[in-house]
Design a protein around this motif. Structure first.
Motif, PDB file in Angstrom:
ATOM      1  N   ASP A 191      24.496  19.508 -30.360  1.00 29.99           N
ATOM      2  CA  ASP A 191      23.099  19.385 -29.939  1.00 29.99           C
ATOM      3  C   ASP A 191      22.937  19.748 -28.457  1.00 29.99           C
ATOM      4  O   ASP A 191      23.798  19.450 -27.623  1.00 29.99           O
ATOM      5  CB  ASP A 191      22.603  17.955 -30.161  1.00 29.99           C
ATOM      6  CG  ASP A 191      22.585  17.584 -31.633  1.00 29.99           C
ATOM      7  OD1 ASP A 191      22.706  18.494 -32.471  1.00 29.99           O
ATOM      8  OD2 ASP A 191      22.449  16.383 -31.930  1.00 29.99           O
ATOM      9  N   VAL A 192      21.800  20.377 -28.169  1.00 32.77           N
ATOM     10  CA  VAL A 192      21.416  20.671 -26.784  1.00 32.77           C
ATOM     11  C   VAL A 192      20.257  19.741 -26.428  1.00 32.77           C
ATOM     12  O   VAL A 192      19.236  19.719 -27.121  1.00 32.77           O
ATOM     13  CB  VAL A 192      21.003  22.146 -26.619  1.00 32.77           C
ATOM     14  CG1 VAL A 192      20.524  22.406 -25.195  1.00 32.77           C
ATOM     15  CG2 VAL A 192      22.168  23.063 -26.970  1.00 32.77           C
ATOM     16  N   VAL A 193      20.428  18.958 -25.350  1.00 33.14           N
ATOM     17  CA  VAL A 193      19.431  17.947 -24.960  1.00 33.14           C
ATOM     18  C   VAL A 193      18.756  18.384 -23.663  1.00 33.14           C
ATOM     19  O   VAL A 193      19.431  18.723 -22.682  1.00 33.14           O
ATOM     20  CB  VAL A 193      20.087  16.567 -24.775  1.00 33.14           C
ATOM     21  CG1 VAL A 193      19.046  15.536 -24.352  1.00 33.14           C
ATOM     22  CG2 VAL A 193      20.784  16.134 -26.065  1.00 33.14           C
ATOM     23  N   GLU A 194      17.420  18.371 -23.671  1.00 37.76           N
ATOM     24  CA  GLU A 194      16.634  18.694 -22.481  1.00 37.76           C
ATOM     25  C   GLU A 194      15.585  17.615 -22.265  1.00 37.76           C
ATOM     26  O   GLU A 194      14.946  17.152 -23.224  1.00 37.76           O
ATOM     27  CB  GLU A 194      15.938  20.061 -22.636  1.00 37.76           C
ATOM     28  CG  GLU A 194      16.903  21.237 -22.788  1.00 37.76           C
ATOM     29  CD  GLU A 194      16.158  22.545 -22.959  1.00 37.76           C
ATOM     30  OE1 GLU A 194      14.921  22.498 -23.197  1.00 37.76           O
ATOM     31  OE2 GLU A 194      16.790  23.609 -22.875  1.00 37.76           O
ATOM     32  N   SER A 195      15.421  17.204 -21.002  1.00 34.65           N
ATOM     33  CA  SER A 195      14.397  16.200 -20.686  1.00 34.65           C
ATOM     34  C   SER A 195      13.029  16.864 -20.653  1.00 34.65           C
ATOM     35  O   SER A 195      12.877  18.005 -20.224  1.00 34.65           O
ATOM     36  CB  SER A 195      14.704  15.540 -19.348  1.00 34.65           C
ATOM     37  OG  SER A 195      14.754  16.519 -18.317  1.00 34.65           O
ATOM     38  N   ASN A 196      12.028  16.137 -21.122  1.00 35.96           N
ATOM     39  CA  ASN A 196      10.666  16.650 -21.131  1.00 35.96           C
ATOM     40  C   ASN A 196      10.004  16.411 -19.775  1.00 35.96           C
ATOM     41  O   ASN A 196      10.152  15.333 -19.195  1.00 35.96           O
ATOM     42  CB  ASN A 196       9.847  15.971 -22.228  1.00 35.96           C
ATOM     43  CG  ASN A 196      10.361  16.313 -23.613  1.00 35.96           C
ATOM     44  OD1 ASN A 196      10.826  17.429 -23.856  1.00 35.96           O
ATOM     45  ND2 ASN A 196      10.297  15.359 -24.526  1.00 35.96           N
ATOM     46  N   PRO A 197       9.278  17.385 -19.258  1.00 28.88           N
ATOM     47  CA  PRO A 197       8.625  17.216 -17.953  1.00 28.88           C
ATOM     48  C   PRO A 197       7.545  16.135 -17.998  1.00 28.88           C
ATOM     49  O   PRO A 197       6.783  16.045 -18.964  1.00 28.88           O
ATOM     50  CB  PRO A 197       8.022  18.604 -17.674  1.00 28.88           C
ATOM     51  CG  PRO A 197       7.908  19.260 -19.007  1.00 28.88           C
ATOM     52  CD  PRO A 197       9.027  18.724 -19.835  1.00 28.88           C
ATOM     53  N   ASP A 198       7.533  15.302 -16.965  1.00 31.49           N
ATOM     54  CA  ASP A 198       6.529  14.249 -16.792  1.00 31.49           C
ATOM     55  C   ASP A 198       6.602  13.173 -17.867  1.00 31.49           C
ATOM     56  O   ASP A 198       5.658  12.402 -18.043  1.00 31.49           O
ATOM     57  CB  ASP A 198       5.102  14.835 -16.766  1.00 31.49           C
ATOM     58  CG  ASP A 198       4.930  15.885 -15.678  1.00 31.49           C
ATOM     59  OD1 ASP A 198       5.551  15.730 -14.609  1.00 31.49           O
ATOM     60  OD2 ASP A 198       4.209  16.866 -15.918  1.00 31.49           O
ATOM     61  N   GLU A 199       7.696  13.123 -18.616  1.00 34.91           N
ATOM     62  CA  GLU A 199       7.868  12.088 -19.633  1.00 34.91           C
ATOM     63  C   GLU A 199       9.321  11.629 -19.648  1.00 34.91           C
ATOM     64  O   GLU A 199      10.221  12.433 -19.398  1.00 34.91           O
ATOM     65  CB  GLU A 199       7.497  12.605 -21.034  1.00 34.91           C
ATOM     66  CG  GLU A 199       6.014  12.818 -21.248  1.00 34.91           C
ATOM     67  CD  GLU A 199       5.708  13.195 -22.690  1.00 34.91           C
ATOM     68  OE1 GLU A 199       6.625  13.039 -23.538  1.00 34.91           O
ATOM     69  OE2 GLU A 199       4.589  13.640 -22.963  1.00 34.91           O
ATOM     70  N   PRO A 200       9.558  10.364 -19.968  1.00 32.15           N
ATOM     71  CA  PRO A 200      10.947   9.880 -20.055  1.00 32.15           C
ATOM     72  C   PRO A 200      11.571  10.136 -21.425  1.00 32.15           C
ATOM     73  O   PRO A 200      12.356   9.334 -21.916  1.00 32.15           O
ATOM     74  CB  PRO A 200      10.793   8.378 -19.795  1.00 32.15           C
ATOM     75  CG  PRO A 200       9.453   8.041 -20.349  1.00 32.15           C
ATOM     76  CD  PRO A 200       8.584   9.254 -20.135  1.00 32.15           C
ATOM     77  N   THR A 201      11.192  11.238 -22.066  1.00 32.83           N
ATOM     78  CA  THR A 201      11.694  11.556 -23.399  1.00 32.83           C
ATOM     79  C   THR A 201      12.480  12.856 -23.361  1.00 32.83           C
ATOM     80  O   THR A 201      12.535  13.547 -22.343  1.00 32.83           O
ATOM     81  CB  THR A 201      10.532  11.679 -24.399  1.00 32.83           C
ATOM     82  OG1 THR A 201       9.628  12.697 -23.945  1.00 32.83           O
ATOM     83  CG2 THR A 201       9.782  10.354 -24.528  1.00 32.83           C
ATOM     84  N   TYR A 202      13.052  13.199 -24.532  1.00 31.58           N
ATOM     85  CA  TYR A 202      13.952  14.346 -24.597  1.00 31.58           C
ATOM     86  C   TYR A 202      13.605  15.228 -25.803  1.00 31.58           C
ATOM     87  O   TYR A 202      13.065  14.763 -26.805  1.00 31.58           O
ATOM     88  CB  TYR A 202      15.404  13.887 -24.710  1.00 31.58           C
ATOM     89  CG  TYR A 202      15.858  13.035 -23.550  1.00 31.58           C
ATOM     90  CD1 TYR A 202      16.439  13.602 -22.422  1.00 31.58           C
ATOM     91  CD2 TYR A 202      15.690  11.647 -23.579  1.00 31.58           C
ATOM     92  CE1 TYR A 202      16.849  12.818 -21.352  1.00 31.58           C
ATOM     93  CE2 TYR A 202      16.088  10.856 -22.515  1.00 31.58           C
ATOM     94  CZ  TYR A 202      16.667  11.453 -21.412  1.00 31.58           C
ATOM     95  OH  TYR A 202      17.064  10.668 -20.351  1.00 31.58           O
ATOM     96  N   THR A 203      13.965  16.510 -25.666  1.00 31.90           N
ATOM     97  CA  THR A 203      13.895  17.468 -26.768  1.00 31.90           C
ATOM     98  C   THR A 203      15.314  17.859 -27.132  1.00 31.90           C
ATOM     99  O   THR A 203      16.103  18.237 -26.267  1.00 31.90           O
ATOM    100  CB  THR A 203      13.088  18.714 -26.380  1.00 31.90           C
ATOM    101  OG1 THR A 203      11.729  18.331 -26.122  1.00 31.90           O
ATOM    102  CG2 THR A 203      13.107  19.743 -27.495  1.00 31.90           C
ATOM    103  N   VAL A 204      15.629  17.744 -28.426  1.00 30.65           N
ATOM    104  CA  VAL A 204      16.987  18.024 -28.917  1.00 30.65           C
ATOM    105  C   VAL A 204      16.939  19.245 -29.829  1.00 30.65           C
ATOM    106  O   VAL A 204      16.051  19.364 -30.678  1.00 30.65           O
ATOM    107  CB  VAL A 204      17.562  16.810 -29.670  1.00 30.65           C
ATOM    108  CG1 VAL A 204      19.014  17.063 -30.066  1.00 30.65           C
ATOM    109  CG2 VAL A 204      17.462  15.551 -28.814  1.00 30.65           C
TER     110      VAL A 204
END
Length: 413
Positions: A191-204
Motif C-alpha cells: 500500500d501507498v499512504v498519502e496524507s490528505n491536505p488540511d485533514e488528519p486523514t489518509y488516502t491509501v
C-alpha cells in the motif's frame, strides 16, 4: 554604615527571589503530580477516567469517578479547556453533548455525531483544595471511503497483462487494502499512504498486476478495505473481468445411434469470448454428401445413408482465433435396436434368470423332502415280512398288519 546597609538591601531581595523560584518549582511539581492520570490509593478525592476510541459519526461516553467527595463539584472540559458540564449545569451550548449522570462521586456525559475535530485530550476536575484533575484521550477514527478500482478495459486478450489500481480515502489511521479473485485472496503491491491536505486523514492506494487466462473470464476481482472503524466486516468493490480467447469446439450429434433412412443433424458448439459466429464444415475423406446441408453451426442430413459414413470436421471462428474438432459418423441398420430397448431386454432377462433360479431351488428342496419320506414308507413295509412264512403272508401283513393283531387277541381270549 551606609555601605553595609546597601549590601544588606541587595542581599535580601536576592534571597527572596531564590525562595520564590523554589516555591514555584515545588508548586509545579505538585500540580503535575496531581493533574496526571496516576491514581493515588490513599487519595479518595482523585478523579479516575479512561481513554475512549470512536469512529466519525459515532457516540462517545466520558465517565469520571471519585471514591469520596467533600461537597465539591465534578467538571468535564474539552480539548480547548472549555467547560462542558459543571455538575448538572451545561456550560457549552453544543446539543451534541448531553448529561447522562451527575452525583457527588460521578459525572457521565456523551458526545454524539463525533467529528475528527473532537479528537484529543479531555479533562475531569474536582475543585477541592488543591484542585485535582484526570485526563481521558478520545481517539476519533476516520472512516475510509468505499474503494474505487480503476484500470479495467472493456476486455483483455488471453495471455495479456492488466494493472488495476484500488484507492480509498478518509481513513485515520491509514487503512489496509486487500485484493481477491472471487473468494481467494491474491497479493498486490504494498500500500501507498498519502496524507490528505488540511485533514488528519489518509488516502491509501494499492496496485495489482494480472496475467489473464481464459479461466479468468467473468471472475470477480475485488478490493476490500480493512480498518478498525468498520464494525460489520470490510468495505469492498467488485468488478468482473472479461478475457477474450479463441473458441474450444465440440460436435453434438442429434442421436447416438443414427439409423439409415432417418433425418439427422450434427451441431457445432463453440465456447469462446466472444461467441463464434463463423462455422465451416468439412468431410475428411472427400466432399460433403449431396443430401447434407450446412446451416451455420448445423449440418443436416435429410435421409441418412450408409454412404454418409465418415469423419466430419467443424471449424469455428470468433475473430480472436479458430478452433476445430472432428466427429465420426457411423450409420446403423434400421433393424438395430436402440439403446433404451436394449436396456429393457436386459432388465427382462435378469428378472427371468432370477425366477429360474428360485424355481430350481424349490425343486431341489421338494426332491429332498420326497426322498426322505419314501424311505420311511419302505421301512414300515418291510416290517410286515419279518415273521411271514411266505410272500403272500408278508404282503397281507404289510398291508393290514392290524388284522393280524386282532386275530392274536381273539386266540388268547
Amino acid at each position: 554604615m551606609s555601605g553595609m546597609r546597601a549590601r544588606q538591601s541587595m542581599t535580601f531581595p536576592a534571597l527572596q527571589r531564590a525562595a520564590l523560584r523554589a516555591l514555584a518549582a515545588l508548586t509545579m511539581l505538585l500540580a503535575t503530580s496531581v493533574r496526571s492520570n496516576f491514581v493515588f490509593d490513599d487519595d479518595p478525592f482523585q478523579p479516575v477516567t479512561q481513554d475512549e476510541t470512536v469512529a466519525v459519526g459515532g457516540v462517545v461516553t466520558l465517565t469520571c469517578n471519585v471514591k469520596e467527595n467533600d461537597n465539591s463539584s465534578l467538571q468535564w472540559s474539552n480539548t480547548a479547556q472549555q467547560t462542558l458540564y459543571f455538575g448538572e449545569k451545561r456550560a457549552l451550548r453544543d446539543n451534541r453533548i448531553q448529561l447522562v449522570k451527575s452525583t457527588g462521586t460521578e459525572l457521565i456525559i456523551t458526545i454524539s455525531d463525533v467529528q475528527l475535530s473532537d479528537d484529543g485530550e479531555y479533562t475531569c476536575s474536582i475543585f477541592t483544595m488543591p484542585v485535582r484533575t484526570a485526563r481521558a484521550t478520545v481517539t476519533v477514527l476516520g472512516v475510509p471511503g468505499k474503494p474505487v478500482i480503476t484500470g479495467f478495459e472493456d476486455a483483455i486478450q488471453e495471455g495479456g497483462k492488466v494493472t488495476l489500481t484500488c484507492t480509498s480515502s478518509g481513513s485515520k489511521p491509514p487503512a489496509k487494502l486487500h485484493w481477491y479473485r472471487d473468494q481467494e485472496e491474491i497479493q498486490g503491491r504494498p500500500d501507498v499512504v498519502e496524507s490528505n491536505p488540511d485533514e488528519p486523514t489518509y488516502t491509501v492506494t494499492s496496485e495489482l498486476t494480472l496475467t489473464v487466462t481464459r479461466n479468468d473470464n467473468n471472475a470477480l476481482i475485488a478490493c476490500a478495505v480493512d480498518h478498525p472503524s468498520i464494525a460489520n466486516g470490510d468495505k469492498r468493490t467488485e468488478r468482473p473481468i472479461s478475457v477474450l480467447f479463441s473458441p474450444s469446439v465440440s460436435i453434438q450429434p442429434e442421436s447416438d445411434l443414427p439409423r439409415e433412412g432417418e433425418k439427422f443433424f450434427l451441431q457445432c458448439v463453440g465456447n469462446g469470448n466472444p461467441e463464434p459466429t463463423a462455422f465451416v464444415w468439412r468431410r475428411k475423406d472427400g466432399e460433403l454428401p449431396p443430401m447434407a446441408k450446412v446451416d451455420d453451426a448445423f449440418l443436416h442430413f435429410e435421409s441418412l445413408n450408409k454412404s454418409d459414413n465418415g469423419i466430419y470436421e467443424c471449424q469455428a471462428d470468433n475473430g480472436i482465433g479458430m478452433g476445430d474438432v472432428t466427429h465420426t459418423l457411423l450409420v446403423q441398420d434400421p433393424t438395430v435396436m436402440s439403446t433404451p430397448l436394449g436396456v429393457d431386454h436386459a432388465v427382462i432377462g435378469g428378472v427371468v434368470a432370477v425366477i429360474v433360479f428360485i424355481m430350481l431351488c424349490l425343486l431341489i428342496v421338494l426332491g429332498r423332502y420326497l426322498i426322505r419320506h419314501k424311505g420311511t414308507y419302505l421301512t414300515h413295509e418291510a416290517k410286515g415280512s419279518d415273521d411271514a412264512p411266505d410272500a403272500d403272508t408278508a404282503i397281507i401283513n404289510a398291508e393290514g398288519g392290524h388284522s393280524g393283531m386282532d386275530d392274536k387277541k381273539e386266540y388268547f381270549i
